[in-house]
Design a protein around this motif. Structure first.
Motif, PDB file in Angstrom:
ATOM      1  N   PHE A 171       9.077   1.138  -7.182  1.00 12.48           N
ATOM      2  CA  PHE A 171       7.650   1.352  -6.636  1.00 12.48           C
ATOM      3  C   PHE A 171       7.398   2.521  -7.229  1.00 12.48           C
ATOM      4  O   PHE A 171       7.971   3.494  -6.898  1.00 12.48           O
ATOM      5  CB  PHE A 171       8.029   1.477  -4.980  1.00 12.48           C
ATOM      6  N   LEU A 177       3.983  -1.586  -8.567  1.00 14.60           N
ATOM      7  CA  LEU A 177       5.562  -2.053  -8.205  1.00 14.60           C
ATOM      8  C   LEU A 177       5.673  -2.828  -9.492  1.00 14.60           C
ATOM      9  O   LEU A 177       5.010  -3.749  -9.960  1.00 14.60           O
ATOM     10  CB  LEU A 177       5.369  -3.168  -7.037  1.00 14.60           C
ATOM     11  N   SER A 189       2.631  -5.549 -10.114  1.00 10.64           N
ATOM     12  CA  SER A 189       1.725  -5.909  -9.151  1.00 10.64           C
ATOM     13  C   SER A 189       0.244  -5.536  -9.578  1.00 10.64           C
ATOM     14  O   SER A 189      -0.941  -5.894  -9.106  1.00 10.64           O
ATOM     15  CB  SER A 189       1.964  -5.212  -7.652  1.00 10.64           C
ATOM     16  N   ALA A 194      -2.772   2.758  -5.070  1.00 10.33           N
ATOM     17  CA  ALA A 194      -2.927   1.863  -3.876  1.00 10.33           C
ATOM     18  C   ALA A 194      -4.265   1.737  -3.216  1.00 10.33           C
ATOM     19  O   ALA A 194      -4.489   2.255  -2.061  1.00 10.33           O
ATOM     20  CB  ALA A 194      -2.136   2.307  -2.780  1.00 10.33           C
ATOM     21  N   ALA A 199       0.571   3.720   0.267  1.00  6.55           N
ATOM     22  CA  ALA A 199       0.815   2.486   0.407  1.00  6.55           C
ATOM     23  C   ALA A 199       2.391   2.133   0.705  1.00  6.55           C
ATOM     24  O   ALA A 199       3.214   2.954   0.453  1.00  6.55           O
ATOM     25  CB  ALA A 199       0.674   1.495  -0.716  1.00  6.55           C
ATOM     26  N   TYR A 201       5.236  -1.025   0.428  1.00  9.74           N
ATOM     27  CA  TYR A 201       5.562  -2.194  -0.218  1.00  9.74           C
ATOM     28  C   TYR A 201       6.827  -2.700   0.758  1.00  9.74           C
ATOM     29  O   TYR A 201       7.464  -2.174   1.308  1.00  9.74           O
ATOM     30  CB  TYR A 201       6.120  -2.248  -1.530  1.00  9.74           C
ATOM     31  N   THR A 210       1.610  -5.306  -0.020  1.00 11.26           N
ATOM     32  CA  THR A 210       1.266  -3.732  -0.120  1.00 11.26           C
ATOM     33  C   THR A 210       0.455  -3.644   1.039  1.00 11.26           C
ATOM     34  O   THR A 210      -0.624  -4.234   1.301  1.00 11.26           O
ATOM     35  CB  THR A 210       0.690  -3.063  -1.345  1.00 11.26           C
ATOM     36  N   ASN A 212      -1.759  -0.242   3.363  1.00 16.14           N
ATOM     37  CA  ASN A 212      -2.257   1.143   3.713  1.00 16.14           C
ATOM     38  C   ASN A 212      -2.973   1.096   4.943  1.00 16.14           C
ATOM     39  O   ASN A 212      -3.108   0.055   5.640  1.00 16.14           O
ATOM     40  CB  ASN A 212      -2.942   1.707   2.319  1.00 16.14           C
TER      41      ASN A 212
END
Length: 307
Positions: A171, A177, A189, A194, A199, A201, A210, A212
């Motif tokens: 991460f 990610l 990802s 983010a 964020a 994961y 993910t 936030n």
């Protein structure tokens, strides 16, 4: 699944690399059996399944010795219970006459296992891959145990999680990610910064997500499905295995995959889940915000964010 897997538990570990620890559950795997007076502990240790000398196979609650379920085969002459390679769980006599069986089969090359789950239910189950990065190493790779993250594991920024054969899960500090193979990125990802905020994961019920403060940033479920030919008893009533209900693996073959516990057969009687679930501890919930566990009813799967 094998007990020799490298597990990283659902607690918020921040160590770099892998942690070697035994699986918390007791499973009877293909080819294994229980003989007279042998027992199998449940996943959470609160129950035990016993192959009794009278021919009956019984699940007991250890706190008070109450029999939760049994095969009603007392006096049948059954002497051993076998988790067969064909996926069937069978009670046999000493001369190998089948007395009782679940009638289950193994599907799609996935082995069935017998266990007692966290509500005292005897189950035949299998772990099925429902999401995969499709990053198999060209030319093949040596066999090795995967690095396994339990349901609820929260990936920490900047930590490198080292899997087998040079496969690494990171991460990144930019919010992405990424799966690396020998230093080369093979999957990502593609979520950077983010979407403008911090964020988290997490592995949640077969979903890699993910989150936030604004909610979902990314959910890796574009190819989430059971393998072709895989059958299960009920998707609404899977085995109650808590942190082992869904496992995220960094595999030797180069794939990262989510494996979900699916029930192939379950006993008709079991302990109901506890009703006094504690209330949610914060405004955020990892998972579907419309689900009961995320709407104020309280759930063990609610976490506050780390910022």
């Amino acid at each position: 699944m094998k007990t020799s897997m490298k597990y990283i538990a659902a607690a918020g570990l921040t160590l770099c690399g892998s942690i070697s620890m035994p699986a918390a559950a007791a499973w009877l795997k293909a080819g294994e059996q229980l003989n007279v007076n042998q027992s199998l502990a449940s996943h959470d240790g609160r129950y035990t399944a016993v192959m009794q000398g009278d021919g009956n196979f019984v699940v007991y609650r250890l706190s008070d010795g109450v029999a939760i379920w049994n095969t009603q085969t007392g006096g049948s002459g059954a002497t051993h219970a076998v988790m067969q390679g064909d996926g069937n769980f069978v009670l046999y006599t000493a001369d190998n006459r089948a007395i009782w069986w679940t009638g289950t089969t193994a599907d799609a090359g996935l082995a069935n296992e017998f266990t007692v789950d966290d509500v005292g239910r005897a189950v035949v189950m299998a772990y099925a891959p429902v999401w995969v990065t499709n990053t198999v190493t060209p030319g093949g790779a040596p066999a090795a145990e995967p690095l396994v993250f339990q349901y609820g594991f929260q990936f920490q920024r900047g930590v490198v999680y080292n899997g087998p054969n040079g496969n690494q899960w990171i991460f990144q500090t930019d919010g992405n990610l990424v799966l690396y193979h020998n230093g080369k990125p093979v999957w990502a990802s593609n979520v950077t910064r983010a979407n403008g905020g911090p964020a988290l994961y997490a592995v949640f019920e077969g979903h890699l997500t993910t989150w936030n403060d604004s909610g979902y940033v990314w959910q890796g479920t574009s190819n989430q499905s059971y393998p072709a030919g895989f059958t299960y008893q009920s998707n609404e009533s899977p085995p109650v295995l808590h942190a082992d209900s869904a496992l995220f693996n960094i595999q030797a073959d180069g794939n990262a995959a989510i494996w979900v516990a699916a029930r192939k057969w379950g006993a008709s009687t079991y302990d109901p889940p506890a009703s006094n679930v504690p209330p949610a501890t914060g405004p955020h919930c990892i998972g579907d915000p419309t689900a009961p566990s995320c709407t104020g009813s309280g759930s063990e799967y609610n976490w506050t964010f780390p910022w």
